[in-house]
Design a protein around this motif. Sequence first.
Motif, mmCIF file in Angstrom:
data_model
loop_
_atom_site.group_PDB
_atom_site.id
_atom_site.type_symbol
_atom_site.label_atom_id
_atom_site.label_comp_id
_atom_site.label_asym_id
_atom_site.label_seq_id
_atom_site.Cartn_x
_atom_site.Cartn_y
_atom_site.Cartn_z
ATOM 1 N N GLN A 139 0.857 -1.185 0.000
ATOM 2 C CA GLN A 139 0.000 0.000 0.000
ATOM 3 C C GLN A 139 0.896 1.239 0.000
ATOM 4 O OE1 GLN A 139 -2.520 -0.409 3.446
ATOM 5 N NE2 GLN A 139 -3.203 -2.464 2.882
ATOM 6 N N ASP A 140 0.714 2.089 -0.998
ATOM 7 C CA ASP A 140 1.547 3.284 -1.157
ATOM 8 C C ASP A 140 0.653 4.524 -1.069
ATOM 9 O OD1 ASP A 140 3.311 5.286 -1.827
ATOM 10 O OD2 ASP A 140 4.306 4.129 -3.389
ATOM 11 N N ALA A 141 0.713 5.223 0.056
ATOM 12 C CA ALA A 141 -0.125 6.406 0.260
ATOM 13 C C ALA A 141 0.326 7.573 -0.603
ATOM 14 C CB ALA A 141 -0.106 6.808 1.734
ATOM 15 N N SER A 142 1.616 7.620 -0.949
ATOM 16 C CA SER A 142 2.123 8.754 -1.729
ATOM 17 C C SER A 142 1.640 8.724 -3.173
ATOM 18 C CB SER A 142 3.655 8.767 -1.691
ATOM 19 O OG SER A 142 4.179 7.582 -2.271
ATOM 20 N N THR A 143 1.382 7.524 -3.717
ATOM 21 C CA THR A 143 0.906 7.405 -5.101
ATOM 22 C C THR A 143 -0.548 6.949 -5.179
ATOM 23 O OG1 THR A 143 1.664 5.105 -5.274
ATOM 24 C CG2 THR A 143 3.223 6.846 -5.879
ATOM 25 N N GLY A 144 -1.071 6.423 -4.077
ATOM 26 C CA GLY A 144 -2.438 5.911 -4.080
ATOM 27 C C GLY A 144 -2.572 4.560 -4.735
ATOM 28 N N ARG A 145 -1.464 3.905 -5.022
ATOM 29 C CA ARG A 145 -1.495 2.603 -5.694
ATOM 30 C C ARG A 145 -1.297 1.473 -4.686
ATOM 31 N NH1 ARG A 145 2.304 3.781 -11.056
ATOM 32 N NH2 ARG A 145 0.944 5.382 -11.993
ATOM 33 N N ASP A 146 -2.054 0.424 -4.880
ATOM 34 C CA ASP A 146 -1.944 -0.766 -4.048
ATOM 35 C C ASP A 146 -1.697 -1.975 -4.940
ATOM 36 O OD1 ASP A 146 -2.541 0.884 -1.929
ATOM 37 O OD2 ASP A 146 -4.664 0.324 -1.857
ATOM 38 N N ALA A 147 -1.064 -2.979 -4.379
ATOM 39 C CA ALA A 147 -0.834 -4.235 -5.102
ATOM 40 C C ALA A 147 -1.000 -5.390 -4.115
ATOM 41 C CB ALA A 147 0.558 -4.262 -5.734
ATOM 42 N N ARG A 148 -1.507 -6.485 -4.623
ATOM 43 C CA ARG A 148 -1.744 -7.644 -3.770
ATOM 44 C C ARG A 148 -1.202 -8.896 -4.462
ATOM 45 N NH1 ARG A 148 -5.125 -8.752 0.583
ATOM 46 N NH2 ARG A 148 -5.782 -10.926 0.806
ATOM 47 N N PHE A 149 -0.322 -9.594 -3.774
ATOM 48 C CA PHE A 149 0.243 -10.856 -4.250
ATOM 49 C C PHE A 149 -0.399 -11.973 -3.427
ATOM 50 C CE2 PHE A 149 3.152 -7.507 -5.144
ATOM 51 C CZ PHE A 149 3.812 -7.837 -6.314
ATOM 52 N N GLU A 150 -1.087 -12.883 -4.104
ATOM 53 C CA GLU A 150 -1.804 -13.942 -3.407
ATOM 54 C C GLU A 150 -1.234 -15.311 -3.779
ATOM 55 O OE1 GLU A 150 -6.301 -12.474 -2.985
ATOM 56 O OE2 GLU A 150 -5.648 -12.632 -5.079
ATOM 57 N N ARG A 151 -1.599 -16.297 -2.953
ATOM 58 C CA ARG A 151 -1.176 -17.683 -3.181
ATOM 59 C C ARG A 151 0.332 -17.762 -3.465
ATOM 60 N NH1 ARG A 151 -6.364 -17.588 -5.239
ATOM 61 N NH2 ARG A 151 -5.754 -17.029 -7.343
ATOM 62 N N ILE A 152 1.106 -17.214 -2.546
ATOM 63 C CA ILE A 152 2.565 -17.205 -2.674
ATOM 64 C C ILE A 152 3.139 -18.514 -2.140
ATOM 65 C CG2 ILE A 152 4.699 -16.021 -2.049
ATOM 66 C CD1 ILE A 152 3.044 -13.491 -1.604
ATOM 67 N N PHE A 153 3.892 -19.191 -2.977
ATOM 68 C CA PHE A 153 4.584 -20.416 -2.586
ATOM 69 C C PHE A 153 6.031 -20.290 -3.041
ATOM 70 C CE2 PHE A 153 0.169 -21.618 -3.060
ATOM 71 C CZ PHE A 153 -0.073 -22.500 -2.014
ATOM 72 N N GLY A 154 6.955 -20.732 -2.212
ATOM 73 C CA GLY A 154 8.347 -20.694 -2.630
ATOM 74 C C GLY A 154 9.312 -20.745 -1.470
ATOM 75 N N THR A 155 10.582 -20.587 -1.801
ATOM 76 C CA THR A 155 11.653 -20.695 -0.818
ATOM 77 C C THR A 155 12.641 -19.554 -0.982
ATOM 78 O OG1 THR A 155 11.493 -23.118 -0.806
ATOM 79 C CG2 THR A 155 13.503 -22.158 0.076
ATOM 80 N N ILE A 156 12.999 -18.963 0.157
ATOM 81 C CA ILE A 156 14.060 -17.957 0.209
ATOM 82 C C ILE A 156 15.259 -18.597 0.899
ATOM 83 C CG2 ILE A 156 14.742 -15.684 1.058
ATOM 84 C CD1 ILE A 156 11.761 -14.952 1.118
ATOM 85 N N GLY A 157 16.364 -18.680 0.211
ATOM 86 C CA GLY A 157 17.586 -19.243 0.783
ATOM 87 C C GLY A 157 18.496 -18.132 1.275
ATOM 88 N N TRP A 158 18.748 -18.124 2.580
ATOM 89 C CA TRP A 158 19.556 -17.047 3.175
ATOM 90 C C TRP A 158 20.299 -17.635 4.367
ATOM 91 C CZ3 TRP A 158 17.322 -11.776 5.301
ATOM 92 C CH2 TRP A 158 18.335 -10.820 5.257
ATOM 93 N N ARG A 159 21.510 -18.128 4.132
ATOM 94 C CA ARG A 159 22.238 -18.884 5.151
ATOM 95 C C ARG A 159 22.505 -18.049 6.393
ATOM 96 N NH1 ARG A 159 27.607 -19.494 5.882
ATOM 97 N NH2 ARG A 159 27.999 -18.421 3.919
ATOM 98 N N THR A 160 23.009 -16.841 6.207
ATOM 99 C CA THR A 160 23.231 -15.879 7.296
ATOM 100 C C THR A 160 22.907 -14.490 6.756
ATOM 101 O OG1 THR A 160 25.563 -15.464 6.763
ATOM 102 C CG2 THR A 160 25.102 -17.297 8.279
ATOM 103 N N PRO A 161 22.758 -13.471 7.618
ATOM 104 C CA PRO A 161 22.408 -12.139 7.135
ATOM 105 C C PRO A 161 23.365 -11.556 6.101
ATOM 106 C CG PRO A 161 22.071 -12.270 9.495
ATOM 107 C CD PRO A 161 22.736 -13.550 9.091
ATOM 108 N N THR A 162 24.642 -11.922 6.176
ATOM 109 C CA THR A 162 25.621 -11.355 5.249
ATOM 110 C C THR A 162 25.896 -12.264 4.048
ATOM 111 O OG1 THR A 162 27.394 -12.301 6.609
ATOM 112 C CG2 THR A 162 26.757 -10.009 7.048
ATOM 113 N N ALA A 163 25.199 -13.396 3.948
ATOM 114 C CA ALA A 163 25.412 -14.334 2.854
ATOM 115 C C ALA A 163 24.531 -13.988 1.660
ATOM 116 C CB ALA A 163 25.131 -15.758 3.323
#
Length: 306
Positions: free
Chosen positions: A167-191
């Motif tokens: 939700q972006d109040a400065s532009t008035g535009r909204d977006a919705r991502f639904e049915r999200i499936f997947g994997t984020i690989g992030w071993r450590t914060p700096t990796a």
Amino acid sequence: MGVVRAPAFRRAVAGILLFVIFIKVALPLFVSTANVKDNMEAALSRWTGARATIGGTARISFWPGPTLTLADVRFDTEDGGAPLATAKAISADFDLLAALSGRPIFYDFHLLEPVLTVRRGEDGMSNWPVPLWMGRAIAAEAGAGSSAPAGEPIGDIVIDNGTLDLQDASTGRDARFERIFGTIGWRTPTARLTADMKATVHGEAVELSVTCDAPMALLAGREGGLQASLGSAPLDIRFDGKGTGGRYPGINGTLQANAPSAAGLARWFGLQTPVTAASWPLSIEATVSSTAHSIKMDDLVLSVAG
């Protein structure tokens, strides 16, 4: 040989049975569900910078590895407004020896039906707070600190049927991502961070893949390797190059984009086009460089309706 093998086989079976009994009966006596739940709540609050509250029950399983599952998780800001995120359940693996000492370390998270809301105010500020660990990592990458903080394990973050509201109040535009499936690989914060996701956006199935070589350096305003691709019926985009985050984000690299129909692409973005443009295919190839306020395309090859 049968006389030798039979006792060895019986010892092996007895050892397996004792191990299973230890996993099922003995381990729960040493690991407190309430203690691990409290630690998980504190860990989620520390990682997100929001106040995590676990309203449901906690369940610990030890096979095939120690896993904690928490139901009805909510993330709030300190002002008590609308929740930043909710999840039907969150599961995480944890280090057994650390848990026995009373300080479990969590990694490899599984989020069941999470709902995240990201709001951008008219002042450009996001509703999501910057957690302390991330602020320190960004400062270290920007040269404001002596060294990056020790990386805690994160591992894989699996999203199961999630929803993301932008939700972006400065532009008035909204977006919705639904049915999200997947994997984020992030071993450590700096990796390196990798993400492979599927979602539904405005009724269209979308596949997104992102690789970021140094996420914290990017957020600190430094340049880092960035590859991304988005595949859908209305639009296919691929970018390979470098990105810069921080206060003045930008990209620099090669861009390829293809749209089978100009009208279909416009409808997906909620725009209107002339009827004559219904069958126009579009394609772009260029070397792109951008800043927060401008975009430049060199070696541009643009194809409209062939």
